[in-house]
Design a protein around this motif. Structure first.
Motif, PDB file in Angstrom:
ATOM      1  N   GLU A  36      -0.509  15.794  -3.789  1.00  0.00           N
ATOM      2  CA  GLU A  36       0.652  14.699  -3.492  1.00  0.00           C
ATOM      3  C   GLU A  36       2.137  14.879  -4.408  1.00  0.00           C
ATOM      4  N   PHE A  37       2.882  14.033  -3.753  1.00  0.00           N
ATOM      5  CA  PHE A  37       4.232  14.255  -4.360  1.00  0.00           C
ATOM      6  C   PHE A  37       5.150  13.025  -3.936  1.00  0.00           C
ATOM      7  N   SER A  38       5.947  12.678  -4.554  1.00  0.00           N
ATOM      8  CA  SER A  38       6.657  11.471  -4.693  1.00  0.00           C
ATOM      9  C   SER A  38       7.893  11.646  -3.466  1.00  0.00           C
ATOM     10  N   LEU A  39       8.005  10.515  -2.720  1.00  0.00           N
ATOM     11  CA  LEU A  39       9.090  10.637  -1.594  1.00  0.00           C
ATOM     12  C   LEU A  39      10.477  10.351  -2.090  1.00  0.00           C
ATOM     13  N   ARG A  40      10.419   9.671  -3.629  1.00  0.00           N
ATOM     14  CA  ARG A  40      11.624   9.275  -4.200  1.00  0.00           C
ATOM     15  C   ARG A  40      12.230   8.207  -3.399  1.00  0.00           C
ATOM     16  N   ARG A  41      11.405   7.392  -2.833  1.00  0.00           N
ATOM     17  CA  ARG A  41      11.859   6.025  -2.155  1.00  0.00           C
ATOM     18  C   ARG A  41      11.162   5.138  -2.574  1.00  0.00           C
ATOM     19  N   ALA A  42      11.881   3.930  -2.973  1.00  0.00           N
ATOM     20  CA  ALA A  42      11.267   2.590  -3.648  1.00  0.00           C
ATOM     21  C   ALA A  42      11.146   1.619  -2.593  1.00  0.00           C
ATOM     22  N   VAL A  43      10.157   0.695  -2.504  1.00  0.00           N
ATOM     23  CA  VAL A  43      10.046  -0.597  -1.611  1.00  0.00           C
ATOM     24  C   VAL A  43       9.705  -1.570  -2.450  1.00  0.00           C
ATOM     25  N   HIS A  44       9.713  -2.871  -2.061  1.00  0.00           N
ATOM     26  CA  HIS A  44       9.232  -4.117  -2.862  1.00  0.00           C
ATOM     27  C   HIS A  44       7.653  -4.090  -2.429  1.00  0.00           C
ATOM     28  N   GLU A  45       6.840  -4.198  -3.475  1.00  0.00           N
ATOM     29  CA  GLU A  45       5.340  -4.000  -3.414  1.00  0.00           C
ATOM     30  C   GLU A  45       5.003  -5.071  -2.242  1.00  0.00           C
ATOM     31  N   GLN A  46       5.409  -6.305  -2.296  1.00  0.00           N
ATOM     32  CA  GLN A  46       4.817  -7.242  -1.356  1.00  0.00           C
ATOM     33  C   GLN A  46       5.180  -6.967   0.121  1.00  0.00           C
ATOM     34  N   ARG A  47       6.188  -6.001   0.268  1.00  0.00           N
ATOM     35  CA  ARG A  47       6.320  -5.790   1.922  1.00  0.00           C
ATOM     36  C   ARG A  47       5.479  -4.697   2.424  1.00  0.00           C
ATOM     37  N   TRP A  48       4.684  -4.201   1.400  1.00  0.00           N
ATOM     38  CA  TRP A  48       4.010  -2.477   1.707  1.00  0.00           C
ATOM     39  C   TRP A  48       2.800  -3.180   2.374  1.00  0.00           C
ATOM     40  N   ARG A  54       2.578   1.646   6.089  1.00  0.00           N
ATOM     41  CA  ARG A  54       4.113   1.443   6.254  1.00  0.00           C
ATOM     42  C   ARG A  54       4.634  -0.016   5.800  1.00  0.00           C
ATOM     43  N   LEU A  55       5.848  -0.195   6.115  1.00  0.00           N
ATOM     44  CA  LEU A  55       6.858  -1.457   5.476  1.00  0.00           C
ATOM     45  C   LEU A  55       6.343  -2.474   6.633  1.00  0.00           C
ATOM     46  N   ARG A  56       6.016  -3.845   6.296  1.00  0.00           N
ATOM     47  CA  ARG A  56       5.909  -4.745   7.027  1.00  0.00           C
ATOM     48  C   ARG A  56       7.394  -5.328   7.364  1.00  0.00           C
ATOM     49  N   GLY A  57       7.726  -5.818   8.671  1.00  0.00           N
ATOM     50  CA  GLY A  57       8.756  -6.344   9.244  1.00  0.00           C
ATOM     51  C   GLY A  57       9.448  -5.874  10.378  1.00  0.00           C
ATOM     52  N   THR A  58      10.521  -6.363  10.928  1.00  0.00           N
ATOM     53  CA  THR A  58      10.992  -5.844  12.049  1.00  0.00           C
ATOM     54  C   THR A  58      12.635  -5.716  11.913  1.00  0.00           C
ATOM     55  N   THR A  59      13.022  -5.730  10.719  1.00  0.00           N
ATOM     56  CA  THR A  59      14.620  -5.677  10.170  1.00  0.00           C
ATOM     57  C   THR A  59      14.932  -4.005  10.612  1.00  0.00           C
ATOM     58  N   MET A  60      16.195  -3.763  10.635  1.00  0.00           N
ATOM     59  CA  MET A  60      16.955  -2.507  10.612  1.00  0.00           C
ATOM     60  C   MET A  60      16.392  -1.729   9.506  1.00  0.00           C
ATOM     61  N   GLU A  61      16.279  -2.240   8.376  1.00  0.00           N
ATOM     62  CA  GLU A  61      16.042  -1.445   7.345  1.00  0.00           C
ATOM     63  C   GLU A  61      14.715  -1.056   7.183  1.00  0.00           C
ATOM     64  N   VAL A  62      13.680  -1.806   7.575  1.00  0.00           N
ATOM     65  CA  VAL A  62      12.291  -1.524   7.732  1.00  0.00           C
ATOM     66  C   VAL A  62      12.095  -0.326   8.845  1.00  0.00           C
ATOM     67  N   LYS A  64      14.133   1.769   9.713  1.00  0.00           N
ATOM     68  CA  LYS A  64      14.622   3.048   9.351  1.00  0.00           C
ATOM     69  C   LYS A  64      13.591   3.718   8.423  1.00  0.00           C
ATOM     70  N   PHE A  65      13.120   3.020   7.499  1.00  0.00           N
ATOM     71  CA  PHE A  65      12.166   3.557   6.515  1.00  0.00           C
ATOM     72  C   PHE A  65      10.941   3.927   6.981  1.00  0.00           C
ATOM     73  N   ASN A  66      10.387   3.058   8.042  1.00  0.00           N
ATOM     74  CA  ASN A  66       9.023   3.570   8.831  1.00  0.00           C
ATOM     75  C   ASN A  66       9.495   4.922   9.601  1.00  0.00           C
ATOM     76  N   ARG A  67      10.739   5.108  10.356  1.00  0.00           N
ATOM     77  CA  ARG A  67      11.184   6.373  10.991  1.00  0.00           C
ATOM     78  C   ARG A  67      10.945   7.481   9.979  1.00  0.00           C
ATOM     79  N   PHE A  68      11.507   7.243   8.666  1.00  0.00           N
ATOM     80  CA  PHE A  68      11.745   8.517   7.926  1.00  0.00           C
ATOM     81  C   PHE A  68      10.181   8.702   7.310  1.00  0.00           C
ATOM     82  N   LEU A  69       9.145   7.787   7.309  1.00  0.00           N
ATOM     83  CA  LEU A  69       7.577   8.266   7.085  1.00  0.00           C
ATOM     84  C   LEU A  69       7.337   9.005   8.096  1.00  0.00           C
ATOM     85  N   ASP A  70       7.476   8.493   9.565  1.00  0.00           N
ATOM     86  CA  ASP A  70       7.098   9.420  10.664  1.00  0.00           C
ATOM     87  C   ASP A  70       7.650  10.729  10.467  1.00  0.00           C
ATOM     88  N   ASN A  71       8.861  10.949  10.135  1.00  0.00           N
ATOM     89  CA  ASN A  71       9.392  12.237   9.854  1.00  0.00           C
ATOM     90  C   ASN A  71       8.715  13.111   9.009  1.00  0.00           C
TER      91      ASN A  71
END
Length: 418
Positions: A36-48, A54-62, A64-71
């Motif tokens: 395992e390794f850290s992605l060095r990205r932080a999110v609010h726990e309740q949104r996970w 993945r992150l919950r939600g439909t905002t541009m920020e969400v 973008k983060f989920n595309r990062f996980l896919d990459n």
């Protein structure tokens, strides 16, 4: 090595901050082994969303983060597929290190060995003894000499160790270093631990010891017979230095203490036992197992003999024991003086206690095991086997005598041809 891969993203709550943000980690699993390794990205726990990773939600920020996980996931799968295609070793650690740009590191055998020995040295007295450290240092020197002899290098990558290396090392120990079979096997077992460390850390993808098994040769333990012990015990014309070593040896013959234990025997280790007489009760230096030994009269007499010795009067120890090296050297002289044709060593006294003084006199093997401080009865059974071999030898002589008597009887029954 072929394997199945699984990628999981998850938050580590212990890395959370006061605002409830958690760091997201990636876990790579190949053939049930994880890295395992850290992605060095932080999110609010309740949104996970733990179910989808993945992150919950439909905002541009969400998004973008989920595309990062896919990459990240796609890149890890690409690395995995590339390793398979190139027929390279595949493990969770290799995939992780390749992603992080650390795939070029080579782990060197002697570097790992030295680091292991340095760790033992830093833990002396905390689970490790000087004897253990000396054995590993000796094994290190033998492996180093083998690498220089066979590979003409100062070190090699641990990944180059294979079954051929192991069997070649065994031959080298016996042929070039003049080690006896069991001694060579001990060094290889020490070396095996280093390889297991490398395997556990996934610095190598397979265990080269998988097909190697330690084969020990049974050696009959030498001990003094009762006649030899009596000769040694009753001999009067010893020099003072030999007299002391003889007495310590005899003391061990009647207590079963190993050299390291008799050397550190303290007054507080001698207690009044359940029978009202004095006992030795102490933890063995080697195994920390408790030895419980009633003091026999010959041992009591030796304690009394040296009770006024300056070293004993200082209150340090019960007996003034010389170094093991000097003791063993003087025991050779003692054997010559007594006409004992055996290799007398301090440890032979322990064997004599187990065989001549106890087991041959009818003391049960479980009782002997307790007095010797053995953790397993199997260890004590070695001495019983020694006695069985002695019985077999003596019965073979008796069998020959009976056969000769039977032959003589048959001869006498044949009528003379006058």
């Amino acid at each position: 090595m072929f394997g199945t891969i699984n990628i999981l993203f998850y938050p580590k709550k212990r890395d959370s901050d006061t605002d409830g943000n958690v760091t997201i980690y990636c876990r790579v699993t190949v053939n049930s082994k994880r890295a395992e390794f850290s992605l060095r990205r932080a999110v609010h726990e309740q949104r996970w969303d733990s179910h989808s990773g993945r992150l919950r939600g439909t905002t541009m920020e969400v998004s973008k983060f989920n595309r990062f996980l896919d990459n990240v996931k796609n890149r890890l799968f690409e690395i995995y597929d590339s390793l398979l295609k190139d027929r390279k070793d595949v493990s969770a650690t290799i995939v992780k290190n390749t992603y992080l740009g650390k795939e070029g590191k080579e782990y060197m055998l002697l570097e790992i060995f030295k680091e292991h020995n340095d760790e033992i040295e830093s833990l002396l007295g905390k689970g490790f003894t000087k004897g253990t450290l000396q054995r590993y240092k000796a094994a290190y020197k033998h492996v180093s000499a083998y690498i220089q002899h066979n590979y003409h290098r100062n070190d090699i990558p641990v990944s180059r160790v294979d079954y051929k290396f192991i069997t070649g090392f065994e031959y080298f120990l016996k042929s070039k270093r003049n080690c006896e079979h069991n001694t060579a096997i001990k060094y290889i077992v020490n070396f095996k631990k280093i390889i297991r460390i490398a395997y556990a850390n996934e610095w190598i993808s397979r265990d080269p010891f998988f097909h190697w098994k330690a084969s020990w040769k049974t050696k009959e333990k030498q001990f003094l017979t009762q006649a030899e012990l009596d000769t040694l015990q009753n001999k009067k014309s010893f020099l003072p230095r030999l007299d002391l070593v003889r007495d310590i040896f005899v003391f061990c013959c009647y207590t079963g203490l190993a050299y390291a234990d008799v050397k550190q025997l303290r007054q507080e280790d001698i207690i009044i036992g359940v029978d009202g007489y004095r006992w030795i009760k102490m933890a063995r230096k080697k195994t920390k197992a408790i030895s419980s030994i009633p003091l026999l009269p010959p041992a009591e007499a030796i304690i009394e003999k040296y009770s006024e010795h300056p070293y004993v009067l200082d209150g340090k120890v019960v007996l003034p024991v010389l170094t093991n090296q000097k003791s063993n050297a003087y025991l050779k002289e003692i054997a010559d003086v007594c006409g004992i044709n055996k290799n007398l060593t301090t440890h032979l006294a322990r064997h004599t206690f187990a065989t001549t003084v106890t087991l041959s006199k009818g003391v049960s093997i479980s009782t002997v095991s307790k007095m010797l401080g053995h953790r397993s009865l199997k260890t004590t059974q070695i001495y019983a086997k020694v006695l069985d071999s002695k019985i077999a030898d003596e019965m073979a002589v008796l069998k020959t005598q009976l056969e000769e008597q039977e032959a003589q009887k048959r001869k006498e029954e044949i009528p003379s041809q006058d």
